[in-house]
Scaffold this motif. Sequence first.
Motif, PDB file in Angstrom:
ATOM      1  N   LYS A 195      43.364  44.601  25.633  1.00  0.00           N
ATOM      2  CA  LYS A 195      44.171  45.685  26.175  1.00  0.00           C
ATOM      3  C   LYS A 195      43.994  45.850  27.683  1.00  0.00           C
ATOM      4  CE  LYS A 195      43.945  48.282  21.834  1.00  0.00           C
ATOM      5  NZ  LYS A 195      43.514  49.547  21.170  1.00  0.00           N
ATOM      6  N   ARG A 196      43.072  45.065  28.277  1.00  0.00           N
ATOM      7  CA  ARG A 196      42.749  45.253  29.703  1.00  0.00           C
ATOM      8  C   ARG A 196      42.589  43.890  30.386  1.00  0.00           C
ATOM      9  NH1 ARG A 196      39.967  49.951  31.305  1.00  0.00           N
ATOM     10  NH2 ARG A 196      38.316  48.689  32.221  1.00  0.00           N
ATOM     11  N   LEU A 197      43.601  43.050  30.269  1.00  0.00           N
ATOM     12  CA  LEU A 197      43.506  41.705  30.832  1.00  0.00           C
ATOM     13  C   LEU A 197      44.100  41.586  32.229  1.00  0.00           C
ATOM     14  CD1 LEU A 197      44.343  39.546  27.678  1.00  0.00           C
ATOM     15  CD2 LEU A 197      42.093  40.107  28.622  1.00  0.00           C
ATOM     16  N   THR A 198      44.740  42.646  32.691  1.00  0.00           N
ATOM     17  CA  THR A 198      45.314  42.622  34.038  1.00  0.00           C
ATOM     18  C   THR A 198      44.995  43.934  34.744  1.00  0.00           C
ATOM     19  OG1 THR A 198      47.440  43.509  33.266  1.00  0.00           O
ATOM     20  CG2 THR A 198      47.214  41.116  33.345  1.00  0.00           C
ATOM     21  N   GLY A 199      45.039  43.873  36.080  1.00  0.00           N
ATOM     22  CA  GLY A 199      44.914  45.070  36.878  1.00  0.00           C
ATOM     23  C   GLY A 199      43.517  45.621  37.039  1.00  0.00           C
ATOM     24  N   GLN A 200      42.499  44.862  36.645  1.00  0.00           N
ATOM     25  CA  GLN A 200      41.114  45.321  36.748  1.00  0.00           C
ATOM     26  C   GLN A 200      40.378  44.542  37.845  1.00  0.00           C
ATOM     27  OE1 GLN A 200      40.251  47.912  34.550  1.00  0.00           O
ATOM     28  NE2 GLN A 200      42.435  47.692  34.042  1.00  0.00           N
ATOM     29  N   THR A 201      39.287  45.084  38.317  1.00  0.00           N
ATOM     30  CA  THR A 201      38.423  44.355  39.237  1.00  0.00           C
ATOM     31  C   THR A 201      37.545  43.394  38.425  1.00  0.00           C
ATOM     32  OG1 THR A 201      36.605  45.936  39.125  1.00  0.00           O
ATOM     33  CG2 THR A 201      38.341  46.342  40.759  1.00  0.00           C
ATOM     34  N   ALA A 202      36.922  42.442  39.111  1.00  0.00           N
ATOM     35  CA  ALA A 202      36.012  41.523  38.439  1.00  0.00           C
ATOM     36  C   ALA A 202      34.890  42.283  37.746  1.00  0.00           C
ATOM     37  CB  ALA A 202      35.445  40.525  39.441  1.00  0.00           C
ATOM     38  N   ALA A 203      34.379  43.311  38.406  1.00  0.00           N
ATOM     39  CA  ALA A 203      33.301  44.112  37.818  1.00  0.00           C
ATOM     40  C   ALA A 203      33.771  44.835  36.560  1.00  0.00           C
ATOM     41  CB  ALA A 203      32.772  45.110  38.839  1.00  0.00           C
ATOM     42  N   GLN A 204      35.012  45.300  36.556  1.00  0.00           N
ATOM     43  CA  GLN A 204      35.536  45.991  35.380  1.00  0.00           C
ATOM     44  C   GLN A 204      35.709  45.028  34.203  1.00  0.00           C
ATOM     45  OE1 GLN A 204      38.936  47.688  37.424  1.00  0.00           O
ATOM     46  NE2 GLN A 204      38.128  49.768  37.148  1.00  0.00           N
ATOM     47  N   GLY A 231      25.019  33.032  19.464  1.00  0.00           N
ATOM     48  CA  GLY A 231      25.502  32.642  20.780  1.00  0.00           C
ATOM     49  C   GLY A 231      26.747  33.430  21.141  1.00  0.00           C
ATOM     50  N   ARG A 232      27.012  33.583  22.449  1.00  0.00           N
ATOM     51  CA  ARG A 232      28.167  34.374  22.905  1.00  0.00           C
ATOM     52  C   ARG A 232      28.970  33.542  23.904  1.00  0.00           C
ATOM     53  NH1 ARG A 232      24.271  38.753  23.602  1.00  0.00           N
ATOM     54  NH2 ARG A 232      23.448  39.206  21.537  1.00  0.00           N
ATOM     55  N   VAL A 233      30.196  33.188  23.526  1.00  0.00           N
ATOM     56  CA  VAL A 233      31.039  32.308  24.327  1.00  0.00           C
ATOM     57  C   VAL A 233      32.159  33.117  24.965  1.00  0.00           C
ATOM     58  CG1 VAL A 233      32.516  30.257  24.317  1.00  0.00           C
ATOM     59  CG2 VAL A 233      30.568  30.412  22.741  1.00  0.00           C
ATOM     60  N   LEU A 234      32.323  32.992  26.266  1.00  0.00           N
ATOM     61  CA  LEU A 234      33.436  33.618  26.981  1.00  0.00           C
ATOM     62  C   LEU A 234      34.439  32.536  27.363  1.00  0.00           C
ATOM     63  CD1 LEU A 234      34.921  35.903  28.415  1.00  0.00           C
ATOM     64  CD2 LEU A 234      33.445  35.509  30.408  1.00  0.00           C
ATOM     65  N   LEU A 235      35.656  32.629  26.805  1.00  0.00           N
ATOM     66  CA  LEU A 235      36.748  31.747  27.216  1.00  0.00           C
ATOM     67  C   LEU A 235      37.418  32.382  28.420  1.00  0.00           C
ATOM     68  CD1 LEU A 235      38.640  29.345  26.896  1.00  0.00           C
ATOM     69  CD2 LEU A 235      39.937  30.680  25.208  1.00  0.00           C
ATOM     70  N   SER A 236      37.156  31.833  29.580  1.00  0.00           N
ATOM     71  CA  SER A 236      37.673  32.396  30.824  1.00  0.00           C
ATOM     72  C   SER A 236      39.122  31.968  31.048  1.00  0.00           C
ATOM     73  CB  SER A 236      36.815  31.935  32.002  1.00  0.00           C
ATOM     74  OG  SER A 236      35.485  32.380  31.847  1.00  0.00           O
ATOM     75  N   GLY A 237      39.827  32.753  31.845  1.00  0.00           N
ATOM     76  CA  GLY A 237      41.184  32.381  32.215  1.00  0.00           C
ATOM     77  C   GLY A 237      42.272  33.274  31.657  1.00  0.00           C
ATOM     78  N   SER A 238      41.918  34.256  30.829  1.00  0.00           N
ATOM     79  CA  SER A 238      42.933  35.146  30.266  1.00  0.00           C
ATOM     80  C   SER A 238      43.178  36.374  31.133  1.00  0.00           C
ATOM     81  CB  SER A 238      42.515  35.596  28.860  1.00  0.00           C
ATOM     82  OG  SER A 238      42.509  34.503  27.968  1.00  0.00           O
ATOM     83  N   THR A 239      42.238  36.700  32.002  1.00  0.00           N
ATOM     84  CA  THR A 239      42.420  37.825  32.922  1.00  0.00           C
ATOM     85  C   THR A 239      42.993  37.297  34.235  1.00  0.00           C
ATOM     86  OG1 THR A 239      40.254  37.659  33.977  1.00  0.00           O
ATOM     87  CG2 THR A 239      40.363  38.868  31.889  1.00  0.00           C
ATOM     88  N   ASP A 240      43.262  38.209  35.161  1.00  0.00           N
ATOM     89  CA  ASP A 240      43.766  37.756  36.459  1.00  0.00           C
ATOM     90  C   ASP A 240      42.651  37.508  37.471  1.00  0.00           C
ATOM     91  OD1 ASP A 240      43.174  40.424  36.888  1.00  0.00           O
ATOM     92  OD2 ASP A 240      45.266  41.036  37.175  1.00  0.00           O
ATOM     93  N   GLU A 241      41.404  37.425  36.999  1.00  0.00           N
ATOM     94  CA  GLU A 241      40.304  37.013  37.869  1.00  0.00           C
ATOM     95  C   GLU A 241      40.428  35.520  38.170  1.00  0.00           C
ATOM     96  OE1 GLU A 241      35.396  36.943  38.040  1.00  0.00           O
ATOM     97  OE2 GLU A 241      36.414  37.716  36.266  1.00  0.00           O
ATOM     98  N   ARG A 242      40.320  35.134  39.418  1.00  0.00           N
ATOM     99  CA  ARG A 242      40.524  33.741  39.828  1.00  0.00           C
ATOM    100  C   ARG A 242      39.195  32.989  39.788  1.00  0.00           C
ATOM    101  NH1 ARG A 242      45.250  32.123  39.122  1.00  0.00           N
ATOM    102  NH2 ARG A 242      44.848  30.448  40.625  1.00  0.00           N
ATOM    103  N   VAL A 243      38.796  32.641  38.591  1.00  0.00           N
ATOM    104  CA  VAL A 243      37.476  32.055  38.347  1.00  0.00           C
ATOM    105  C   VAL A 243      37.337  30.666  38.961  1.00  0.00           C
ATOM    106  CG1 VAL A 243      35.888  31.324  36.522  1.00  0.00           C
ATOM    107  CG2 VAL A 243      37.264  33.396  36.232  1.00  0.00           C
ATOM    108  N   LEU A 244      38.418  29.898  38.997  1.00  0.00           N
ATOM    109  CA  LEU A 244      38.345  28.504  39.430  1.00  0.00           C
ATOM    110  C   LEU A 244      38.928  28.284  40.827  1.00  0.00           C
ATOM    111  CD1 LEU A 244      39.294  26.711  36.079  1.00  0.00           C
ATOM    112  CD2 LEU A 244      37.019  27.198  36.991  1.00  0.00           C
ATOM    113  N   ASP A 245      38.945  29.339  41.637  1.00  0.00           N
ATOM    114  CA  ASP A 245      39.441  29.177  43.006  1.00  0.00           C
ATOM    115  C   ASP A 245      38.423  28.512  43.922  1.00  0.00           C
ATOM    116  OD1 ASP A 245      41.920  30.151  42.521  1.00  0.00           O
ATOM    117  OD2 ASP A 245      41.699  32.013  43.659  1.00  0.00           O
TER     118      ASP A 245
END
Length: 297
Positions: A195-204, A231-245
């Motif tokens: 419900k919160r994949l866009t419009g948030q800061t990286a910290a949020q 184990g806890r796996v995070l699949l990155s790339g669904s938010t608008d955080e630019r992880v691979l910039d």
Amino acid sequence: MKTGVVILPIYSGQEALARWRAAEEAGFDTAWTFDHLSWRTFRDKPWFGTVPTLAAAAAVTSRVRLGTLVTSPNFRHPVTFAKEVMTLDDISGGRITLGIGAGGTGFDATTLGQDPWPPRERQDRFEEFLDLMDRLLTAPATTYRGTYYSAVEARMIPGCVQTPRVPFSVAATGPRGMRLAARLGQQWVTFGDPKRLTGQTAAQYTADIADQVHRLEDACIAEGRDPKELGRVLLSGSTDERVLDSVDAFVDHAGRHAAVGITEIAVHLPVPGTVFGTDEKVFERIVADGLPQVRDL
């Protein structure tokens, strides 16, 4: 912290094999692929079957763990799929992880001619599916009659290479899914708060993951299980955080999530011209310089 890469099943022949070999040579701990019949903007583009793709990947690698991120009950039956998973485990020499979730309402949900399942039924089916998969993969013969799935003397011989069965990496964000992960999973998968994949800061975004981890730990305690076992796996790339910039962005992203309990970060192999269109040169630098830094977290 472990690192994983998602290789979409869009490549044919030697090109596909080269990418799976390269993932192992790059030092990734895991290499995953989507388990869909088609997916979003790739619907009218090449998209190959998941199980044959993983079988081919297993044949050209020797160390990296392989798996689905994630399978769902939308178009699979536990009996036939368990046989395929058992076979993949054998071909890979015990390197398969089954990532699995409840599924959604995309193409896979209707391609067999069924109406989309309501959310409650989808979760009910998921729980029954995973329970039967657990039984099938841990016994030479299984008879089971559920609301949605059945098995009659279903044989799984010789069984999995890994004991008692291949690990389950359960995707879940809600309470029922987290209880299922705590009961049957060896890992838990999240892509963030849906419900919160866009419009948030990286910290949020990280705070949302921290909240999920806390709820997962509560679910483990309720199931009488040590949360550290999962184990806890995070699949990155669904938010608008630019992880691979950049390398720094990737390392910072991994570090923030390691601090809140994530044990593996998975990113997508770049696919130019798509939502996964990361700069390939930057990705190469992340692999060369970022993976060693993240490994030490």
